[in-house]
Write a protein that holds these residues in place. Structure first.
Motif, PDB file in Angstrom:
ATOM      1  N   GLY A  73     -75.068  24.415   8.112  1.00 40.09           N
ATOM      2  CA  GLY A  73     -75.931  25.325   7.463  1.00 40.09           C
ATOM      3  C   GLY A  73     -76.979  24.615   6.355  1.00 40.09           C
ATOM      4  N   ASP A  74     -77.038  25.351   5.309  1.00 34.57           N
ATOM      5  CA  ASP A  74     -78.128  24.683   4.197  1.00 34.57           C
ATOM      6  C   ASP A  74     -77.051  23.666   3.632  1.00 34.57           C
ATOM      7  N   GLN A  75     -77.533  22.485   3.603  1.00 36.98           N
ATOM      8  CA  GLN A  75     -76.783  21.314   3.126  1.00 36.98           C
ATOM      9  C   GLN A  75     -76.554  21.385   1.768  1.00 36.98           C
ATOM     10  N   ASN A  76     -77.145  22.051   0.972  1.00 36.39           N
ATOM     11  CA  ASN A  76     -77.136  22.038  -0.641  1.00 36.39           C
ATOM     12  C   ASN A  76     -76.071  23.174  -1.005  1.00 36.39           C
ATOM     13  N   LEU A  77     -75.607  23.961   0.346  1.00 43.20           N
ATOM     14  CA  LEU A  77     -74.428  25.128  -0.200  1.00 43.20           C
ATOM     15  C   LEU A  77     -72.963  24.780   0.340  1.00 43.20           C
TER      16      LEU A  77
END
Length: 489
Positions: A367-371
């Motif tokens: 998904g969003d790598q930062n999450l």
């Protein structure tokens, strides 16, 4: 709650909270698809385990508590892309927050969701008997204590409901209980957990007797009940169940997860994607991506959003020769000069990043790598236990010698000499040590508040107001006059 179990169990936990139907898609049996309402659940040990999983799951949403526990203090600044990037975080950093604040609303909602999930299980604690149920009940009470402790730290008086779920309409009928009553319930829950848990958890990541003892000691400390805190924390230390890792750097790497120094640890995984539409749904540590280096290109670390940036003052708080400084705080200019890495400049850039909790390369980051970072949060470390015990023995007047012993165990690992002072000078030394040992871990604001030192340390802090945060405006409105806002807001 083991990381490998997250993919299979998270949907169960969410389904329980929203009182939805459960199907065998989420369990390993081959039973026919069925639906069941909440009142007719808890018919087997497996049902109780599902309910417990749902209660554990909201721990992952406490990432925002950890971030803001630093940003509200003198340890870090808000950061981000610009002064309007996540405005609620910017306001808390500047001590201009109001009841209209999305992040404070999240803490209220998500921690009460955790309380409600624990209460759901406890509401039906007597429905079905099976061997080992007392362990599940004790863990549920530990979790209720954990969530209520977060709530009382952030908001002061809160509504209480014991062994029953909150229902629509309670906000107009149930008052906010005084802080002392909230703490009394927390103490009762943790004392029950201590009496019924063992030092060996059924699964990695679940609460143990040691977790409950440590949290109970912390709860006593926050109320200035120093003899009680000294007793429970001293007893925990004497068991020898935990120990400091030899290498401070190992604590915050994968090798340090669920180690001998971990008294209680929030489990995260990168094996499930996430998005901004439901941050509390992420099975990864959202704070890690938020703390990350903006537009980073280089070795070891991944890029992020550059929030929660340490201050020069926090960096300078370390003594000469303290090996913890460059492990806890990344000096990005020095790192770039050493490695050739490049990075962007964000809001309130200080040149420092919270190295303990910034993304490492090699994660799946679906998904969003930062999450979706898998870095566990070390909620209670043994070093914290030693420092809390040192403070309790010192501030109670019971035993400065024992306090120095515990303090110096932490300092010795950092490569520093022993402290020899006593009395108030020893108190100051212990609190200074807490700052540098635990920097970036979410404790600083509340340490300053509970010791009466916040006004002198935090720019914009107003005594009598900023010790707690405002209830979300929606809660005041929904209560129809039943709940009054905290003073000054």
């Amino acid at each position: 709650m083991m990381k490998i179990s997250h993919i299979k169990i998270i949907l169960i936990g969410l389904a329980l909270f929203f009182l939805s139907a459960c199907t065998d898609d989420f369990i390993e049996s081959r039973e026919p698809v069925y639906s069941i309402d909440s009142e007719n659940f808890f018919n087997s040990e497996n049902d109780y385990l599902r309910g417990l999983i749902g209660a554990y799951d909201l721990l992952q949403a406490s990432y925002i508590n950890v971030m803001l526990g630093e940003i509200a203090s003198d340890n870090t600044l808000s950061g981000g892309e610009s002064p309007t990037d996540v405005i609620g975080i910017q306001q808390i950093d500047d001590m201009i927050h109001t009841p209209v604040n999305e992040q404070l609303r999240d803490i209220w909602n998500w921690m009460f969701a955790g309380v409600n999930r624990a209460n759901y299980l406890l509401e039906f604690k007597d429905k079905t008997d099976f061997e080992g149920k007392e362990i599940i009940i004790a863990e549920a009470r530990f979790l209720r204590a954990y969530y209520n402790f977060e709530l009382v730290k952030w908001f002061g008086p809160i509504p209480l409901k014991i062994d029953q779920r909150f229902q629509v309409g309670d906000e107009t009928a149930i008052p906010r209980s005084p802080v002392e009553d909230v703490y009394a319930l927390i103490e009762q829950d943790l004392q029950f957990a201590v009496a019924n848990l063992t030092y060996n958890a059924p699964q990695v990541g679940r609460a143990t007797k040691g977790s409950a003892e440590a949290l109970l000691g912390k709860v006593y400390l926050y109320q200035d009940k120093f003899p009680q805190a000294a007793s429970v924390l001293g007893d925990l230390i004497s068991t020898g169940q935990f120990s400091l890792l030899d290498d401070y750097d190992d604590i915050f790497e994968a090798v340090g997860e669920n180690s001998s120094e971990s008294v209680f640890e929030v489990q995260y995984t990168d094996q499930q994607g996430a998005g901004f539409g439901c941050l509390q749904c992420s099975e990864g540590n959202v704070a890690v991506g938020f703390n990350g280096i903006r537009n980073y290109n280089g070795p070891v670390f991944d890029s992020g959003f550059s929030f929660n940036v340490p201050t020069q003052e926090a960096y300078d708080a370390f003594e000469n020769g303290d090996i913890r400084r460059d492990i806890a705080i990344l000096n990005i200019d020095a790192w770039a000069a050493q490695t050739g890495a490049t990075f962007g400049i964000g809001n309130k850039h200080t040149g420092f990043f919270n190295r303990k909790y910034i993304a490492r390369k090699g994660d799946l980051n679906l998904g969003d790598q930062n999450l979706t970072n898998p870095n566990n949060y070390r909620a209670i470390r043994y070093a914290d236990v030693l420092l809390m015990a040192a403070e309790a023995y010192n501030r109670s007047g019971l035993d400065d010698g024992r306090a120095r012993t515990y303090l110096n165990l932490v300092r010795d690992r950092a490569g520093l000499g022993d402290v020899t002072v006593s009395g108030s000078a020893l108190t100051d030394a212990i609190l200074r040590e807490r700052r540098v040992e635990l920097v970036g871990e979410g404790h600083r604001f509340f340490d300053l508040v509970r010791t009466g030192r916040a006004a002198n340390a935090i720019d914009g802090f107003v005594p009598g107001k900023h010790e707690v945060f405002p209830l979300p405006i929606e809660e005041i409105q929904f209560s129809n006059g039943n709940w009054q806002q905290n003073p000054g807001y």
